[in-house]
Write an enzyme that holds these catalytic residues in place. Structure first.
Site, PDB file in Angstrom:
ATOM      1  N   ARG A 281       0.815  -1.172   0.195  1.00  0.00           N
ATOM      2  CA  ARG A 281      -0.136  -0.174  -0.066  1.00  0.00           C
ATOM      3  C   ARG A 281       0.887   1.189  -0.014  1.00  0.00           C
ATOM      4  NH1 ARG A 281       1.866   2.037   4.111  1.00  0.00           N
ATOM      5  NH2 ARG A 281       0.790   3.789   3.930  1.00  0.00           N
ATOM      6  N   GLY A 282       0.330   2.373  -0.048  1.00  0.00           N
ATOM      7  CA  GLY A 282       0.998   3.554  -0.184  1.00  0.00           C
ATOM      8  C   GLY A 282       1.240   3.870  -1.829  1.00  0.00           C
ATOM      9  N   ALA A 283       0.965   5.272  -2.001  1.00  0.00           N
ATOM     10  CA  ALA A 283       0.971   5.582  -3.512  1.00  0.00           C
ATOM     11  C   ALA A 283       2.296   5.099  -4.328  1.00  0.00           C
ATOM     12  CB  ALA A 283       0.648   7.131  -3.727  1.00  0.00           C
TER      13      ALA A 283
ATOM     14  N   ARG B 288      -7.355  -0.352  -7.079  1.00  0.00           N
ATOM     15  CA  ARG B 288      -7.547   0.792  -5.937  1.00  0.00           C
ATOM     16  C   ARG B 288      -7.552   2.136  -6.848  1.00  0.00           C
ATOM     17  NH1 ARG B 288      -4.145   1.292  -0.856  1.00  0.00           N
ATOM     18  NH2 ARG B 288      -6.198   2.246   0.164  1.00  0.00           N
TER      19      ARG B 288
ATOM     20  N   GLN C 248      -2.752   2.384  10.140  1.00  0.00           N
ATOM     21  CA  GLN C 248      -1.416   2.506   9.483  1.00  0.00           C
ATOM     22  C   GLN C 248      -0.495   2.998  10.458  1.00  0.00           C
ATOM     23  OE1 GLN C 248      -4.228   2.934   7.859  1.00  0.00           O
ATOM     24  NE2 GLN C 248      -4.135   2.801   5.625  1.00  0.00           N
TER      25      GLN C 248
ATOM     26  N   ASP D 110      -2.320  10.966  -2.380  1.00  0.00           N
ATOM     27  CA  ASP D 110      -2.484   9.779  -3.168  1.00  0.00           C
ATOM     28  C   ASP D 110      -2.745  10.125  -4.470  1.00  0.00           C
ATOM     29  OD1 ASP D 110      -3.305   8.741  -0.316  1.00  0.00           O
ATOM     30  OD2 ASP D 110      -2.824   7.202  -1.724  1.00  0.00           O
TER      31      ASP D 110
ATOM     32  N   ASN E  89      -5.948  12.472   0.052  1.00  0.00           N
ATOM     33  CA  ASN E  89      -5.213  11.767   0.864  1.00  0.00           C
ATOM     34  C   ASN E  89      -5.729  10.840   2.009  1.00  0.00           C
ATOM     35  OD1 ASN E  89      -2.282  11.052   1.720  1.00  0.00           O
ATOM     36  ND2 ASN E  89      -2.573  12.047   3.562  1.00  0.00           N
ATOM     37  N   LYS E  90      -5.260   9.887   2.857  1.00  0.00           N
ATOM     38  CA  LYS E  90      -5.961   9.339   3.852  1.00  0.00           C
ATOM     39  C   LYS E  90      -7.034   9.984   4.501  1.00  0.00           C
ATOM     40  CE  LYS E  90      -5.594   5.912   4.161  1.00  0.00           C
ATOM     41  NZ  LYS E  90      -6.573   4.800   3.380  1.00  0.00           N
TER      42      LYS E  90
HETATM   43  C1  LIG Z   1       3.452   8.352   0.715  1.00  0.00           C
HETATM   44  S1  LIG Z   1       1.774   7.701   0.031  1.00  0.00           S
HETATM   45  C2  LIG Z   1       1.030   7.228   1.156  1.00  0.00           C
HETATM   46  C3  LIG Z   1      -0.487   7.538   1.227  1.00  0.00           C
HETATM   47  O1  LIG Z   1      -1.228   6.317   0.933  1.00  0.00           O
HETATM   48  C4  LIG Z   1      -1.932   5.989   2.129  1.00  0.00           C
HETATM   49  O2  LIG Z   1      -3.135   5.384   1.880  1.00  0.00           O
HETATM   50  P1  LIG Z   1      -3.270   3.814   1.874  1.00  0.00           P
HETATM   51  O3  LIG Z   1      -2.561   3.319   3.109  1.00  0.00           O
HETATM   52  O4  LIG Z   1      -4.809   3.473   1.801  1.00  0.00           O
HETATM   53  O5  LIG Z   1      -2.548   3.160   0.652  1.00  0.00           O
HETATM   54  C5  LIG Z   1      -2.024   7.346   2.821  1.00  0.00           C
HETATM   55  O6  LIG Z   1      -3.192   7.986   1.892  1.00  0.00           O
HETATM   56  C6  LIG Z   1      -0.722   7.950   2.877  1.00  0.00           C
HETATM   57  O7  LIG Z   1      -0.686   9.298   2.724  1.00  0.00           O
END
Ligand SMILES: CSC[C@H]1O[C@H](OP(=O)(O)O)[C@H](O)[C@@H]1O
Length: 336
Positions: free
Chosen positions: A45-47, A92, A196, A237, A247-248
């Protein structure tokens, strides 16, 4: 394994983020089904990490469907890889990096499976360098904006090396500042519902030796109001052309509170997270997650049967609440 996601010559290897912090283990993914599943359940996960996953997935598909001599020009092979690519890109919807990584690898398909693999693998090294530079640029900006030393930083979700191939974005800023002795502590939002922050960011900060305190997401505005925060650092994101940020979930509330208390609010992301085709954030598709993430905690039901939920994985922070969006190229957007 230092990288969060890598290629071992035949398969995609990821750190299983669903197992952290209890267990640091890797998963070797050999099929598109396994990789799509890992993306959907946030094992990866993570962009930036999703961008790498998309590209490596296309490489895996090209190798699975290649003809004699590694060619992929046959119509059925090309169609099969394109179908796998769309499954990956749509796993996603919010992080633009996923589709960006898929399309960048797919562009090499006419040159054969090995060319696709080489492009995807090159993106892994590029991701680390790009995020190190973006976070360096942001660290310099933080030092110019915030006079207090050492700094008390607040972060949301996980934006460290686990959200990228390595290093990280907003948490990469913490790494630069901590290495220079400028960090008193990090306040890390736990980031419900998937935690997270408490599961991944706390694990990374402990590994780095950075002093940190976990807090409920709802406590962050109170921390700002009581003068415990010098600067807020978040990832992204998808960033629209006008500087609106997806973003989250919870990021928008942080930005509102930071503006209320005149606290700098920085978004740190690679250029691959910027979507210049979108004029503003109203066009960004926000992923809706399963109700069970809200009605259950650690597998135990905590809400009545039939409870309805609102569980978007992301929200939109308007550009006017963002002090600056910082990429590897510098400051993309500054609050007017
Ligand atoms: C460094 S980008 C990380 C970004 O992605 C996370 O979302 P997810 O955990 O659902 O993939 C979150 O938005 C973070 O800021």
């Amino acid at each position: 394994m230092s990288r969060t996601i890598d290629w071992d010559g035949d398969a995609v290897v990821i750190v299983d983020q669903c197992a952290l912090p209890e267990s640091y283990r890797t998963l070797r993914l050999t099929t598109i089904d396994e990789l799509v599943d890992a993306i959907k359940r946030l094992a990866v996960r993570g962009a930036p990490a999703l961008g790498a996953a998309g590209a490596l997935g296309v490489a895996m598909s090209a190798r699975l469907h290649r003809g004699p001599g590694g060619t992929t020009g046959a119509t059925d092979a090309t169609n099969a890889v394109a179908a796998d690519a769309e499954r990956l890109a749509s796993a996603r919807p919010t992080a633009v990096n996923l589709r960006w990584g898929v399309e960048r690898a797919l562009a090499a398909l006419p040159r054969g499976a090995d060319a696709v693999t080489a492009e995807a693998v090159a993106m892994l090294t590029e991701d680390e360098l790009v995020n190190k530079q973006a976070s360096r640029n942001a660290a310099d900006l933080v030092l110019r904006h915030c006079s207090r030393r050492p700094l008390r930083l607040l972060t949301h979700c996980n934006t460290g090396r686990l959200a990228a191939v390595d290093w990280g974005t907003a948490l990469g800023v913490v790494r630069h500042l901590h290495a220079a002795g400028h960090v008193e502590y990090v306040l890390a939002d736990e980031t419900r519902p998937l935690l997270q922050g408490s599961r991944l960011t706390a694990w990374e900060l402990a590994e780095l030796g950075v002093p940190y305190r976990l807090l409920p997401d709802s406590a962050a505005p109170a921390a700002m109001a009581t003068g415990l925060v010098d600067c807020v650092l978040v990832g992204a994101d998808r960033v629209a052309a006008n500087g609106d940020v997806a973003n989250k979930i919870g990021t928008y509330a942080l930005a509102v509170a930071a503006a209320r208390h005149h606290i700098p609010f920085f978004v740190v992301a690679p250029e691959s997270t910027v979507d210049r085709e979108l004029p503003d954030g109203s066009h960004i598709v926000l992923e809706q997650r399963p109700a069970e993430e809200i009605t259950h905690v650690a597998g135990t039901r905590v809400a009545p049967q039939g409870a309805q939920v609102f569980n978007p994985a992301f929200d939109i922070t308007p550009a006017e609440l963002v002090t600056a969006v910082v990429t590897e190229h510098g400051v993309l957007h500054v609050r007017s």
